[in-house]
Scaffold this motif. Structure first.
Motif, PDB file in Angstrom:
ATOM      1  N   SER A  41      -0.658   2.736   6.646  1.00 54.86           N
ATOM      2  CA  SER A  41      -2.046   3.176   6.822  1.00 54.86           C
ATOM      3  C   SER A  41      -2.896   1.961   7.170  1.00 54.86           C
ATOM      4  O   SER A  41      -2.461   0.828   6.957  1.00 54.86           O
ATOM      5  N   PRO A  42      -4.107   2.162   7.721  1.00 53.34           N
ATOM      6  CA  PRO A  42      -4.939   1.001   8.072  1.00 53.34           C
ATOM      7  C   PRO A  42      -5.437   0.272   6.824  1.00 53.34           C
ATOM      8  O   PRO A  42      -5.653   0.915   5.795  1.00 53.34           O
ATOM      9  N   GLY A  43      -5.597  -1.055   6.924  1.00 54.83           N
ATOM     10  CA  GLY A  43      -6.103  -1.815   5.782  1.00 54.83           C
ATOM     11  C   GLY A  43      -5.975  -3.303   6.012  1.00 54.83           C
ATOM     12  O   GLY A  43      -5.517  -3.731   7.070  1.00 54.83           O
ATOM     13  N   PRO A  44      -6.386  -4.101   5.003  1.00 53.94           N
ATOM     14  CA  PRO A  44      -6.334  -5.555   5.173  1.00 53.94           C
ATOM     15  C   PRO A  44      -4.893  -6.066   5.275  1.00 53.94           C
ATOM     16  O   PRO A  44      -3.978  -5.437   4.742  1.00 53.94           O
TER      17      PRO A  44
ATOM     18  N   HIS B 162       0.855  -1.183   0.000  1.00 57.81           N
ATOM     19  CA  HIS B 162       0.000   0.000   0.000  1.00 57.81           C
ATOM     20  C   HIS B 162       0.892   1.233   0.000  1.00 57.81           C
ATOM     21  O   HIS B 162       2.108   1.116   0.219  1.00 57.81           O
TER      22      HIS B 162
ATOM     23  N   GLY C 139      -2.437  -9.914   5.906  1.00 57.92           N
ATOM     24  CA  GLY C 139      -2.306 -11.332   6.216  1.00 57.92           C
ATOM     25  C   GLY C 139      -1.157 -11.588   7.186  1.00 57.92           C
ATOM     26  O   GLY C 139      -0.749 -12.714   7.390  1.00 57.92           O
ATOM     27  N   TRP C 140      -0.613 -10.494   7.773  1.00 54.56           N
ATOM     28  CA  TRP C 140       0.544 -10.610   8.654  1.00 54.56           C
ATOM     29  C   TRP C 140       0.132 -10.523  10.128  1.00 54.56           C
ATOM     30  O   TRP C 140      -1.013 -10.256  10.457  1.00 54.56           O
TER      31      TRP C 140
ATOM     32  N   PRO D 223      -6.654 -13.700   5.655  1.00 51.85           N
ATOM     33  CA  PRO D 223      -6.199 -12.335   5.955  1.00 51.85           C
ATOM     34  C   PRO D 223      -7.241 -11.533   6.738  1.00 51.85           C
ATOM     35  O   PRO D 223      -8.437 -11.725   6.559  1.00 51.85           O
ATOM     36  N   LEU D 224      -6.754 -10.660   7.610  1.00 52.00           N
ATOM     37  CA  LEU D 224      -7.638  -9.750   8.341  1.00 52.00           C
ATOM     38  C   LEU D 224      -8.180  -8.712   7.373  1.00 52.00           C
ATOM     39  O   LEU D 224      -7.469  -8.263   6.484  1.00 52.00           O
ATOM     40  N   GLN D 225      -9.429  -8.289   7.573  1.00 50.49           N
ATOM     41  CA  GLN D 225      -9.969  -7.248   6.702  1.00 50.49           C
ATOM     42  C   GLN D 225      -9.455  -5.873   7.102  1.00 50.49           C
ATOM     43  O   GLN D 225      -9.398  -4.972   6.284  1.00 50.49           O
TER      44      GLN D 225
END
Lengths: 220, 324
Positions: A178-181, A136, A183-184, A157-159
């Protein structure tokens, strides 16, 4: 050279192609990727050559009619690539480990069979090199993480993950801009501005820059 | 023009931001590129002019001055000043007219283009909204009631004009109702799946789950597990890439996707069909059809031919009208 020593080249539909270098996830290989990207970005029909972690994506201005010439040029380019040492600046980033944002600190410790303090000390020890930008706007992939704190990416993955999250995914680490999905696994957080579209170069960091994490606080 | 009411994340989009990957900036842009281009062609705009992408109804706005507009993409029930507007239609609004869009009967995204385009600033080469970076479009965010959007002035013709929707002209054979067949080129980790699992991918009916949006479409269907777990080093990805995370359920990366990832990739939806995914409704089914790279290029040429024909037809109509 055996077959497995050759790069892997695969298609991403008709708009891009992926070049994956053989060998280790280390700075010498990454420097060759930087060199190859600098060369390939000037080829006709190529929009961008984007370094990843010991790999590179080429996006097409116009998709090539046939791919053989491009594939040969990539293979030759890799063989010819001398490591490109990019001099960078060093950034110190204070990190709060654990807490609400870094809620996976405990899971990483358990997965790696280490104490929380060990994970924090191991994570904050190296001088990390920015290998590539991606994911991103302004996000940096870092090289240099100690393999003892490797943890596979999430099953699903987290949304939404918070901005400033310091996370581990496989044998890599990084800080979300920034905030976002994601998988970590987030083990901490930091406050820093990595990206601003009004800057002449919109990302604060570039490949070759280095980051040192400073342990500001550990929340258990 | 002023947004009076909006449901769901409507946003300003042009064709996208294509040369900022090295800073981690993805393409954004219209989920249905064909519909956006068609709307702009109808209005005589640059095809990259920005429009409003509307994924949910109802939606209502008031025009601040006389201007031409076009509705393309999803089939909707729409009215301007009480007059119904057919799908894929160009019309004219007078200052103060209210455009009301009630229901979406077909497709998933409507494009409202205006003569001259929505005049938001060009940021890093595009007017598209970058949600993750919170820039571009209208203050980098979805539209809200009360937003008053600037429109470029236009000298475009303002007679009513309609065109055949792309999903009819470019319809794919053998697609059942509520099913979208998309062509894909296999990707780097296709061979990480055994033959039986690969077969499941091609035969599977993939349901589009409610967790699907501009970032990605999360699908539900047969369990897709690779022969051994795959952890890739992070690498660039583009819209259309189909990843298989360890839960075995595919995710198609869409226009707001991350620019890189590490989950194994089984295939990539070709550009000529990505707009079909953008118009596939939540709860409906997708099926994948394997295509060679050269055939994928041919499919793009077919899409270009459709758009060329549209440009020619619209120009001919204008010339005929000018002669009268």
């Amino acid at each position: 050279m055996t077959v497995t020593d050759r790069p892997r080249i695969s298609l991403l539909g008709t708009s891009a192609l992926l070049f994956e270098a053989p060998g280790a996830f280390d700075l010498p290989h990454q420097r060759r990727i930087w060199a190859l990207a600098a060369t390939a970005s000037k080829w006709p029909g190529i929009r961008e050559a984007i370094p990843g972690i010991t790999n590179m994506m080429l996006t097409f201005e116009t998709p090539p009619r046939e791919l053989d010439t491009l594939i040969a040029a990539l293979n030759d380019g890799w063989d010819a690539a001398e490591g490109l040492a990019i001099g960078g600046r060093e950034i110190r980033l204070p990190v709060t480990y654990g807490g609400e944002v870094g809620s996976q600190l405990q899971s990483v410790a358990e997965h790696c069979n280490l104490s929380i303090d060990d994970v924090v000390a191991i994570h904050a020890a190296p001088l990390y090199t920015v290998f590539a930008l991606g994911s991103h706007p302004g996000y940096c992939y870092l090289g240099g993480m100690d393999p003892r704190i490797t943890m596979p990416r999430r099953q699903t993955p987290l949304q939404r993950s918070a901005g400033g999250s310091v996370s581990i995914g496989g044998s890599q680490t990084g800080v979300s801009a920034s905030p976002g999905p994601s998988g970590w696994h987030a083990i901490g957080h930091t406050n820093w501005t990595f990206f601003d579209p009004t800057w002449p170069a919109p990302a604060a960091l570039a490949p070759g820059d280095t980051i040192r994490f400073e342990i500001e606080r550990v929340i258990r | 023009m002023e947004i009076l009411s909006v449901t769901g994340p409507a946003s300003i989009q042009d064709l996208g931001r294509f040369d900022q990957y090295r800073f981690g900036v993805g393409t954004s842009g219209a989920m249905d590129e064909v519909a956006l281009r068609a709307g702009n062609i109808l209005l005589g705009n640059d095809e990259n002019a920005a429009a409003i992408e509307i994924p949910m109804m109802p939606f209502k706005l008031r025009f601040g001055r006389d201007m031409a507009f076009a509705l393309t993409g999803a089939g909707v029930e729409a009215e301007i000043a009480g007059r119904p507007i057919p799908p894929w239609w160009r019309s004219h609004a007078r200052a103060g007219d209210v455009l009301t869009i009630k229901a979406m009967s077909r497709g998933a995204r409507l494009y409202l283009a205006v003569g001259g385009g929505i005049d938001v600033p060009m940021i890093l080469g595009s007017r598209s909204t970058q949600f993750r970076g919170e820039f571009g479009g209208w203050h980098g965010r979805p539209l809200q009631a009360g937003d008053t959007l600037p429109c470029a002035s236009s000298t475009a013709a303002i007679d009513e004009l309609g065109i055949e929707p792309a999903d009819i002209t470019l319809a794919r054979p053998d697609a059942a109702a509520d099913q979208t067949i998309v062509r894909v080129v296999i990707a780097g980790e296709y061979d990480a799946f055994d033959a039986a699992t690969q077969a499941l991918f091609w035969s599977g009916r993939w349901k589009i789950t409610p967790q699907s949006n501009r970032y990605g479409y999360r699908l539900q269907g047969p369990d897709m597990k690779p022969k051994a777990p795959v952890e890739k080093r992070s690498h660039g990805i583009v819209p259309g890439v189909i990843q298989i995370p360890p839960n075995g359920q595919p995710i198609i990366q869409m226009r707001d996707a991350q620019t890189s990832g590490g989950y194994p990739k089984i295939a990539t939806v070709i550009r000529a069909d990505l707009w079909r995914v953008g118009q596939a409704r939540l709860g409906s089914e997708l099926r994948f059809e394997q295509t060679a790279y050269t055939d994928a290029l041919a499919a793009e040429a077919e899409m270009s031919t459709y758009l060329d024909r549209l440009r020619t037809n619209v120009r001919l109509v204008e010339e005929l009208r000018a002669c009268r």
